[in-house]
Every structure is written in C-alpha cells, then in structure tokens.
Design an enzyme around this catalytic site. Sequence first.
Site, short mmCIF file in Angstrom:
data_model
loop_
_atom_site.label_atom_id
_atom_site.label_comp_id
_atom_site.label_asym_id
_atom_site.label_seq_id
_atom_site.Cartn_x
_atom_site.Cartn_y
_atom_site.Cartn_z
N CYS A 320 11.67 -36.91 7.51
CA CYS A 320 12.66 -36.11 6.76
C CYS A 320 14.07 -36.40 7.22
O CYS A 320 14.32 -36.53 8.42
CB CYS A 320 12.44 -34.63 7.01
SG CYS A 320 10.88 -34.04 6.45
N GLY A 408 8.74 -40.84 3.40
CA GLY A 408 9.00 -39.49 2.91
C GLY A 408 8.91 -39.46 1.39
O GLY A 408 9.22 -40.46 0.73
N GLY A 410 10.81 -37.86 -0.27
CA GLY A 410 12.21 -37.82 -0.70
C GLY A 410 12.93 -39.12 -0.37
O GLY A 410 14.15 -39.19 -0.45
N ARG A 422 10.88 -32.77 -6.41
CA ARG A 422 10.60 -32.05 -5.17
C ARG A 422 11.91 -31.65 -4.47
O ARG A 422 11.99 -30.69 -3.75
CB ARG A 422 9.80 -32.99 -4.26
CG ARG A 422 9.19 -32.32 -3.08
CD ARG A 422 8.27 -33.27 -2.33
NE ARG A 422 7.46 -32.50 -1.41
CZ ARG A 422 7.86 -32.15 -0.20
NH1 ARG A 422 9.03 -32.53 0.24
NH2 ARG A 422 7.09 -31.41 0.57
P1 XMP Z 1 5.07 -34.98 9.26
O1 XMP Z 1 5.89 -34.50 10.43
O2 XMP Z 1 3.62 -34.73 9.42
O3 XMP Z 1 5.56 -34.09 8.03
O4 XMP Z 1 5.41 -36.40 8.96
C1 XMP Z 1 4.98 -34.15 6.76
C2 XMP Z 1 5.70 -33.17 5.82
O5 XMP Z 1 7.07 -33.56 5.62
C3 XMP Z 1 7.52 -33.09 4.34
N1 XMP Z 1 8.12 -34.22 3.65
C4 XMP Z 1 9.44 -34.44 3.59
N2 XMP Z 1 10.49 -33.69 3.99
N3 XMP Z 1 11.97 -35.38 3.22
C5 XMP Z 1 11.77 -34.15 3.78
O6 XMP Z 1 12.74 -33.48 4.13
C6 XMP Z 1 10.96 -36.18 2.77
O7 XMP Z 1 11.18 -37.26 2.25
C7 XMP Z 1 9.64 -35.68 2.95
N4 XMP Z 1 8.42 -36.16 2.60
C8 XMP Z 1 7.51 -35.25 3.05
C9 XMP Z 1 6.30 -32.54 3.62
O8 XMP Z 1 6.37 -31.14 3.71
C10 XMP Z 1 5.15 -33.13 4.41
O9 XMP Z 1 3.97 -32.36 4.31
#
Ligand code: XMP
Length: 500
Positions: A320, A408, A410, A422
Amino acid sequence: MTDHDQTAAYRPNPNHDLFGHHEALTFDDVLVVPGWSEVLPTEVDTTTEIAGLVLRTPLLSAAMDTVTEAPLAVALAREGGVGVLHRNLSVEDQVDNVDRVKRAQSGMIDHPVSLNPRATLADAEAMMARHKISGVPICDDDGRLVGILTNRDVRFCGDDEYGRPVTEFMTGEGLVTAPEGTGLDEAVQILHKHRIEKLPLVDAAGRLCGLITVKDIVKRIEKPESTLDERGRLCVGAAVGVTDVAERTEALVGADVDFLVIDTAHGHTRGVVDAVATIKKGWPDLCVVAGNVVTREGVEALAEAGADVIKVGVGAGSICTTRIVAGAGMPQMSAIFDCAQAAREIGRRYGRHLPIIADGGVVTSGDIVKAFVGGADAVMVGNLLAGVDEAPGDLELVDGAMWKTYRGMGSAGAMRGRAADRYGTGQGGHKHVAEGVEARVRYAGPLAELVSQLIGGLRSGMGYAGAANLSDLQNRTRLVRITGAGLRESHPHDVDVTRD
Ligand code: XMP
C-alpha cells in the site's frame, strides 16, 4: 464569520486528543506479555466463527489478483481457512472461479454431469477432460441410469473406436447403485464391499440423483479440518465493488458463493453503506463482509447498514501507498483494537456477535497472534500467501532466488483492470492515482506447509499467553508497548545469520 475571526466562539479543535494523549500503534510497537499457562501449543483451539462459517484456521486470503483465484481458494479451504476471490476480472470469470472451488470436492455430487447412451466414446473423453473427472454416468432420455463409463473402461481403446457409442464400453449390467438419501458412512461400506470407486444414487424410478466418489471421501479423510458447506463442498467468498454490486452479487449467488466481501479501500462512505443495503435487501440471508474501516464510527455505520462482518485496515498492506499518497490511514494495532471494542459494544446492542477481520500489515505469525490479542476474529493476508505455489503467476528467478509477483490492487498495473473503483478513482473521467506498488515476494512453496508454519506460530503464541482458545487470546491477554531498542532486541541481533 471565518475561522480566523478572533471574535468567533471557542470550539475545541477536533485534533485535541491526538496531540493530548492519543497515539496509534502497530504490530511492531507491541508484544504479547507471557502469562500463566496450563496449555500446550498442540492442544489449543484455533477455531473461529466468521461470515457464517466455522474456520479451524482463522485465516482469509486477500481479494487480490496476485493472491486469490480458484487454486489458492481450494488449497486454503482444504487447510481450514477460506479464500476471497478477487474481482479484477469479468463477472463470468469470477463466477467460473467460484464454480471451480465448488466442484473441487463434494460430499455427494448433487447434479452429476451425465451422457446419453447415443453419445460416442469421443464425447465421453471430451466431457471427462473438460470437467476433470474420471468417469461419467450414462442416462436415458428420462434421466434413468443405464450405466457408467470410467477411465478404466476406455484405457486401451484404439483410435478407430472413438466414434462408437458409449454403451459398448460402459459397465451396465450389475452396476452397483444406492438409493437416494444414502449417507456417507453407508456409502463407504458399499464402495468397500464392491471394490468400486463411484457410487451413483438413484430415486425410486431409477433416475440418477447423485454420485458419491472414493476420491471425495479420501479428500475428506485426509483433511478433516477443511472448511466445507452443508453439501460437503469447499467454502469460498468473493469480492464485489460498489459500482457493480447488484450484477456481481446476482451472478455469484447463482454460483453458490458462501459470502461476499464489499472490497474498498475506504468503507466509511455512502457508497459502501448503500452497497451493503442493496445486498441485504436483495439477498437477506447472504453474509456480507464490509470495509475497510479503522474507526468506531466506521464500524457503527457499516453495522447499521446491515453488514455481518467488518473488515479493518487502511494503508497497512505491505504493497500500500495510501498513507504516502493520501496521507490517510491508521496504524493497524490501534485500528484493530478500536474497531474490535466498538464491534463488541455494537454487537451487544444488536444482540449478535459482530466479528472483525484484521486486513493488512501481517507479515509474521507473531503479527497474527497480536491481531487476535487486539480483538480480531480472523486475519486476512495477502503478502504472506502471494509466494505460494497456488497463487497466480509464474516463478521468476532473480539473483539466484525464486520470486512471485505481488501487486497492490491500487497499483497502476492492477487498476488497468476493474480494480480502480476500489480507490474511488477511474470513475467519471478522473485519472487513476495509484495507491499501491507492483512488487515481488519470495517463493514460499506449497500453501499447506506455509499455513502449517503460520498456525504453528499462532499456537505457540497462545501457549505463551496461556490462552486455550481464541476467545482467551482476545479477552485475557496483555500487550506491552516496546521501544525501538526492544524491537531491535526482538529480532536476531549481534550475529551473522547463516540460516533463516
Ligand atoms: P498485506 O500486508 O497482506 O495486505 O500485503 C493485503 C491487504 O492490502 C490491501 N490492499 C491495498 N491497500 N493499496 C492499498 O492501500 C493497494 O494497492 C492495495 N492492494 C491491496 C487489501 O486490504 C489487502 O487485503
């Protein structure tokens, strides 16, 4: 009157608390305080109840396109957790993923695929290959079972036989069947007695109404902890967005999805509240997880809209950049604690348990333990699972080490698909602003081994805390805040690590 007007009535600044005494903490800021223990890690119970499911492994996989498609969802459900299928693909493809999980294993196959006696051997081979099955029942025009064709029957067929009807090769005479309603234990005895692999179930008129296979029974015996629905199939959840909620929900429910996750970066919004209400109005019995939020007000808004489970975390994920790009978020331990406290109070008010899922930032089994102590009912992980064999994508060899892609939802790459809403961007002609990175993680081998390590760590933490089950861990375990020096001491230090 402007805010600069010296004569304006005094209003306390809303950030007074922040600068007064409130400070938000995350996983590395705290440690579990070892307490009196009469439990052995091997004896603790890691079962949780969430989204209408009993999970013996309290883990969910993130709805991300480098983490959860059918193979990972199957593998995780077999280990007692549950996967959430991502939505960065068409409705049809997401439904196909649900279908693949649901067909991976059954107690009894309810509507087995079958062929007509006029079908050819080539038709049978094509059907068995398409559905990845080793045999197919043959039924007449009225659905009455007349035989069964299995791999064994066709193993040594010559090329010239493929145009011949299946009736010439199937087992017809003496076919062993059982009446509709036969239970699994009884089926095992019949399969054993006749040394057969497939047991068709038929109604009083001889019509095929089910099929029990040795393969499915063996799968159940091998993995008694699997997360199964009432028909013995693996459970699976799926993500929906706010812009396509009704269309996606309808299709996913048609494929027997077990629960839905309204998947957004900011859940304390009109859009998410309305999406929860839409699902609850159209499908009142369907379990809805909504998020993500990090405050008690956020929990309150989603619970009031009808959400069954609240997902917690903004900007904590390892990929993120929300906190950098938007300057917004909440360190994850504080988010979990505040939301869990709120969920308990709100749950009491509504007379139901309102569980929370800690989502993001979990990179060790110790973080999983801390999330439960903070009050989580289950933990969602992306990073930890992105490197396993069952995650999408190929292995990459870089500098002598094996890696898998993890990005991510995003990130610029993912938002070229359907993930842009999202982040509330990509709509109404606005340009996408990336809130995530494209990255890679170390190859982590088979999911089952990794999950066993993670749950081993959770069990160990429960042993230190003296917690016999997750409820003890949530309610009776103390955390202590540590300093930077404490954190340094927590990791291997003053040595040259030779083996991780
Ligand atoms: P971990 O720490 O396991 O987190 O890699 C997975 C969670 O991160 C969220 N997620 C994102 N949050 N930008 C964000 O701010 C992104 O691009 C993104 N992609 C995923 C999501 O809640 C996931 O379960």
